[in-house]
Design a protein around this motif. Structure first.
Motif, PDB file in Angstrom:
ATOM      1  N   LEU A 164       0.833  -1.922   0.051  1.00  0.00           N
ATOM      2  CA  LEU A 164       0.150   0.185   0.049  1.00  0.00           C
ATOM      3  C   LEU A 164       0.665   1.222   0.093  1.00  0.00           C
ATOM      4  O   LEU A 164       2.296   1.743   0.776  1.00  0.00           O
ATOM      5  N   THR A 165       0.509   1.891  -0.955  1.00  0.00           N
ATOM      6  CA  THR A 165       1.224   3.258  -0.604  1.00  0.00           C
ATOM      7  C   THR A 165       0.396   4.920  -1.098  1.00  0.00           C
ATOM      8  O   THR A 165       1.152   6.047   0.044  1.00  0.00           O
ATOM      9  N   THR A 166      -1.308   4.633  -0.655  1.00  0.00           N
ATOM     10  CA  THR A 166      -2.119   5.484  -0.091  1.00  0.00           C
ATOM     11  C   THR A 166      -3.327   4.760   0.685  1.00  0.00           C
ATOM     12  O   THR A 166      -3.005   3.413   0.837  1.00  0.00           O
ATOM     13  N   TYR A 167      -3.340   5.250   1.285  1.00  0.00           N
ATOM     14  CA  TYR A 167      -4.900   4.494   2.023  1.00  0.00           C
ATOM     15  C   TYR A 167      -5.920   5.803   2.502  1.00  0.00           C
ATOM     16  O   TYR A 167      -6.261   6.875   2.837  1.00  0.00           O
ATOM     17  N   ARG A 168      -7.019   5.035   2.205  1.00  0.00           N
ATOM     18  CA  ARG A 168      -8.455   5.142   2.002  1.00  0.00           C
ATOM     19  C   ARG A 168      -9.694   6.126   3.162  1.00  0.00           C
ATOM     20  O   ARG A 168     -10.650   6.292   2.837  1.00  0.00           O
ATOM     21  N   TYR A 169      -9.297   5.117   4.038  1.00  0.00           N
ATOM     22  CA  TYR A 169     -10.370   5.219   5.331  1.00  0.00           C
ATOM     23  C   TYR A 169     -10.079   6.761   5.881  1.00  0.00           C
ATOM     24  O   TYR A 169      -9.380   7.434   6.416  1.00  0.00           O
ATOM     25  N   PRO A 170     -11.571   6.830   6.289  1.00  0.00           N
ATOM     26  CA  PRO A 170     -12.244   8.654   6.349  1.00  0.00           C
ATOM     27  C   PRO A 170     -10.777   9.132   7.241  1.00  0.00           C
ATOM     28  O   PRO A 170     -10.196   9.769   7.070  1.00  0.00           O
ATOM     29  N   SER A 187      -2.372   0.120  -4.093  1.00  0.00           N
ATOM     30  CA  SER A 187      -1.212  -1.282  -3.929  1.00  0.00           C
ATOM     31  C   SER A 187      -0.160  -0.671  -4.753  1.00  0.00           C
ATOM     32  O   SER A 187       0.091  -0.606  -5.990  1.00  0.00           O
ATOM     33  N   SER A 188       0.999  -0.728  -4.689  1.00  0.00           N
ATOM     34  CA  SER A 188       2.632  -0.774  -5.314  1.00  0.00           C
ATOM     35  C   SER A 188       2.614  -1.645  -7.091  1.00  0.00           C
ATOM     36  O   SER A 188       3.064  -1.886  -7.547  1.00  0.00           O
ATOM     37  N   ASN A 189       2.223  -2.531  -6.402  1.00  0.00           N
ATOM     38  CA  ASN A 189       1.773  -4.016  -7.254  1.00  0.00           C
ATOM     39  C   ASN A 189       0.060  -4.891  -7.456  1.00  0.00           C
ATOM     40  O   ASN A 189       0.439  -5.683  -7.977  1.00  0.00           O
ATOM     41  N   HIS A 190      -0.117  -3.683  -7.621  1.00  0.00           N
ATOM     42  CA  HIS A 190      -1.319  -3.722  -8.100  1.00  0.00           C
ATOM     43  C   HIS A 190      -2.159  -4.714  -7.163  1.00  0.00           C
ATOM     44  O   HIS A 190      -2.712  -6.033  -8.394  1.00  0.00           O
ATOM     45  N   PHE A 191      -1.623  -5.185  -6.314  1.00  0.00           N
ATOM     46  CA  PHE A 191      -2.733  -6.281  -5.211  1.00  0.00           C
ATOM     47  C   PHE A 191      -2.310  -7.355  -5.803  1.00  0.00           C
ATOM     48  O   PHE A 191      -3.420  -8.598  -6.083  1.00  0.00           O
ATOM     49  N   GLU A 225      -7.210  -3.466   1.795  1.00  0.00           N
ATOM     50  CA  GLU A 225      -7.975  -3.284   0.526  1.00  0.00           C
ATOM     51  C   GLU A 225      -8.068  -1.839   0.752  1.00  0.00           C
ATOM     52  O   GLU A 225      -8.433  -1.422  -0.644  1.00  0.00           O
ATOM     53  N   LEU A 226      -7.841  -1.229   1.744  1.00  0.00           N
ATOM     54  CA  LEU A 226      -8.810   0.510   1.462  1.00  0.00           C
ATOM     55  C   LEU A 226      -7.317   1.046   0.689  1.00  0.00           C
ATOM     56  O   LEU A 226      -6.887   1.966   1.793  1.00  0.00           O
ATOM     57  N   GLY A 227      -7.135   0.620  -0.627  1.00  0.00           N
ATOM     58  CA  GLY A 227      -4.963   2.057  -0.952  1.00  0.00           C
ATOM     59  C   GLY A 227      -5.032   1.578  -2.394  1.00  0.00           C
ATOM     60  O   GLY A 227      -5.719   0.471  -2.274  1.00  0.00           O
ATOM     61  N   ASN A 277       3.754   7.612   4.632  1.00  0.00           N
ATOM     62  CA  ASN A 277       4.694   6.972   4.924  1.00  0.00           C
ATOM     63  C   ASN A 277       4.078   5.155   5.123  1.00  0.00           C
ATOM     64  O   ASN A 277       3.987   5.387   5.748  1.00  0.00           O
ATOM     65  N   VAL A 278       3.042   4.772   4.604  1.00  0.00           N
ATOM     66  CA  VAL A 278       1.667   3.845   4.904  1.00  0.00           C
ATOM     67  C   VAL A 278       2.737   2.802   5.260  1.00  0.00           C
ATOM     68  O   VAL A 278       2.539   1.761   6.252  1.00  0.00           O
ATOM     69  N   PHE A 279       3.570   2.501   4.264  1.00  0.00           N
ATOM     70  CA  PHE A 279       4.521   0.859   4.546  1.00  0.00           C
ATOM     71  C   PHE A 279       4.938   1.047   5.652  1.00  0.00           C
ATOM     72  O   PHE A 279       4.593   0.100   7.132  1.00  0.00           O
ATOM     73  N   ALA A 280       5.252   2.161   6.419  1.00  0.00           N
ATOM     74  CA  ALA A 280       6.350   2.229   8.026  1.00  0.00           C
ATOM     75  C   ALA A 280       5.573   2.194   8.680  1.00  0.00           C
ATOM     76  O   ALA A 280       5.637   1.594   9.586  1.00  0.00           O
ATOM     77  N   PHE A 281       3.901   3.068   9.014  1.00  0.00           N
ATOM     78  CA  PHE A 281       3.231   3.358  10.251  1.00  0.00           C
ATOM     79  C   PHE A 281       2.739   1.519   9.588  1.00  0.00           C
ATOM     80  O   PHE A 281       2.990   1.381  11.110  1.00  0.00           O
ATOM     81  N   GLN A 282       2.339   0.992   8.678  1.00  0.00           N
ATOM     82  CA  GLN A 282       1.932  -0.339   9.175  1.00  0.00           C
ATOM     83  C   GLN A 282       3.241  -1.206   9.860  1.00  0.00           C
ATOM     84  O   GLN A 282       2.973  -2.337  10.248  1.00  0.00           O
ATOM     85  N   ILE A 283       4.883  -1.539   8.924  1.00  0.00           N
ATOM     86  CA  ILE A 283       5.563  -2.250   9.729  1.00  0.00           C
ATOM     87  C   ILE A 283       5.571  -1.669  11.603  1.00  0.00           C
ATOM     88  O   ILE A 283       5.771  -3.320  12.356  1.00  0.00           O
TER      89      ILE A 283
END
Length: 559
Positions: free
Chosen positions: A97-103, A422-426, A418-420, A173-179
């Protein structure tokens, strides 16, 4: 003891909901990202494959627990923590994920980005107010930072967490947040393991804890949710665990300082998720029972003072952000608004989930707090009168609400994965498990695993209640009493809160995870019972038969 019995009754209700209901989210299209919060309730008697799956999983978990119990406990814990970390990283990486769309996440990331860039003018009430028609405001797609924090001032704390992550690892940085969330979940597992020690887990119990965590898909997917729930819960539970350590310390100053440190850590945790005040209240209750056991009254006094300090800490972020931006966000929405939301029934989501009711009241009254209280209080009174006056409708509403919160097998972790963009298109694993062939397999497994968790937790709670009853006159073990009450009261607090409060599965997931030590105790009880049955049957055999068996075994050994 009564609290444990009540928790057992609540878990029994959740077990029945899990057996009778399977709640599934509807999709607009088969494409990833097109999932909605509308649900379908599948109600009926369990199928034969489901029953067989429950039995098979119970047997496998018990056998694995018995097998793992033969290994050194320390190495089992190290292996478990490594496994949990690796599995979470694999899942996060597969999503890409590179973006996130949860409001809420979107609004908080935008506010953190604004502060990092020093654009304090965007915290002005004049910047894109509600109803603004300028192209810049319409293209934003979310409320301005000032508008959002005027709705929810308590979100200043979570916003600071986004700011910290983005300051360290890059803006949005969504990836860092998730890590970081994944590391917090791994640490949460370690804390729950430690609490299991006080609960009375033995070698088989730790083996059971290991396999329950390793097979809990929602736990392993939780970090995909770009929101500080996981971090806040870990910090709050860690603080409560620190308090637990104070109750087997002999030195007064060491014990007292540990209690203070524990509650202050809890205060930091609720900065990032205010709902976890439930855990602090549970910890205070646990202190009362522990002090009743050890008669060290001064610990209660220290705990109350420290808990007060924790609540003071939780209020600091609002003052900090207001000082930083030079704005006053006001009181926001009154607490009764969240109960009004929890009693509502929106058309695009399950019973008791979020709707625009509170926002509409906020905007209609021009952020007049007293009028908002009046509107929400009137709705709550009318709604409760309606549900109580029509018991069948009340039963339908609360059954649907509880089922959507506690009987949805994924606890929304698949939806929020899946709310965002994806750099690899999921592609690959993410696509396979979210919309591909594996999605149905994963859902069926999680459905069975959820029922097994509730069943094992129920068995563990019944066994623990019996053990507490038998040791009710014993002295000491204040740390054990503290943990029993903490886990019980935290879970019950979460359950009772979300009966009336606005809620969804991702909010109840942390409290569901508190059942893991109880479920491990359940497997420990089952294995001990089965071994006892085997020994009694063996002992009941005629002496000649036992001798023949022993003799045959001896000959086999010699061969």
């Amino acid at each position: 003891m009564l609290a444990l019995g009540f928790q057992a009754a609540v878990v029994a209700v959740l077990l029945m909901l899990s057996i009778c209901f399977t709640v599934m989210f509807e999709r607009k299209t088969p494409e990833l990202g097109d999932v909605t919060e509308r649900v379908r309730y599948h109600l009926g008697l369990p199928s034969i494959p489901f029953v067989l799956g429950v039995v098979a999983l119970l047997v496998v978990l018990a056998l694995l627990a018995a097998g793992i119990s033969r290994f050194p406990k320390r190495w089992v814990l190290v292996a478990l923590l490594a496994y949990v970390t690796i599995m979470q990283i694999i899942w996060i990486t597969s999503l890409g994920l590179t973006t996130y769309r949860y409001p809420d996440s979107w609004s908080l990331m935008d506010a953190a980005d604004t502060l990092l860039k020093g654009n304090l003018n965007q915290f002005s009430p004049e910047f894109c107010p509600p109803g603004a028609t300028e192209a810049t405001c319409i293209s934003r797609g979310n409320p301005s930072a000032y508008t959002y924090l005027s709705y929810y001032p308590f979100q200043s704390g979570p916003m600071l967490w986004y700011l910290l992550i983005f300051a360290l690892f890059g803006v949005k940085n969504v990836f860092a947040f998730q890590i970081v969330s994944a590391l917090a979940i791994t640490a949460l597992v370690a804390v729950l393991w430690r609490l299991g020690t006080h609960l009375g887990l033995e070698a088989v119990g730790y083996g059971a804890f290991t396999v329950l965590v390793a097979t809990c898909a929602p736990l392993l997917m939780f970090a995909a949710f770009v929101y500080p729930n996981a971090v806040g819960f870990f910090i709050t539970i860690a603080g409560a665990a620190v308090v637990a350590e104070a109750f087997h310390m002999k030195k007064v100053w060491t014990s007292g300082l540990t209690i203070v440190a524990g509650f202050l850590i809890c205060g930091i945790g609720i900065v990032f998720k205010s709902t976890y005040q439930i855990v602090i209240l549970a910890a205070i209750l646990a202190v009362i029972f522990a002090v009743w056991r050890n008669r060290r009254l001064w610990q209660l006094i220290v705990a109350f003072a420290s808990a007060g300090g924790a609540f003071v800490i939780s209020k600091l972020p609002v003052s900090l952000v207001q000082h930083w931006t030079g704005q006053d966000f006001g009181k926001g929405m009154p607490m009764i608004s969240w109960i009004a939301l929890g009693l509502g029934e929106p058309g695009n989501a399950p019973a008791g989930w979020w709707s625009r009711f509170a926002l509409d009241a906020f905007e209609k009254t021009g952020n007049d707090y007293a009028q908002q209280v009046q509107i929400s209080t009137g709705f709550v009174k009318d709604r409760l009168a309606e549900l109580l006056g029509n018991p069948s409708e009340g039963l339908r509403f609360f059954t649907a609400k509880l089922a959507s919160e506690w009987a949805e097998p994924t606890f929304m972790t698949s939806l929020y994965s899946e709310l965002g963009d994806s750099s690899n298109h999921f592609s690959g694993l993410a696509s396979f498990l979210l919309v591909g062939r594996g999605s149905n397999i994963l859902l069926r497994y999680e459905n069975v695993a959820q029922t097994v968790m509730y069943l094992l937790a129920f068995i563990g709670l019944v066994a623990l209640t019996r053990a507490v009853f038998r040791s009710r006159n014993e002295e000491g073990n204040a740390d054990k009493v503290f943990v029993q009450v903490l886990l019980c009261a935290s879970f019950l607090g979460g359950f009772l809160c979300y009966v009336l409060w606005e809620a969804k599965g991702i909010y109840t997931l942390p409290f569901y995870l508190l059942l893991i030590p109880m479920a491990a105790y359940g497997i420990q009880t089952m294995v001990a019972w089965s071994r006892g049955v085997y020994r009694r049957r063996f002992a009941a055999r005629p002496a000649a038969v036992r001798g023949t068996v022993i003799s045959e075994n001896s000959h086999e050994s010699e061969a």
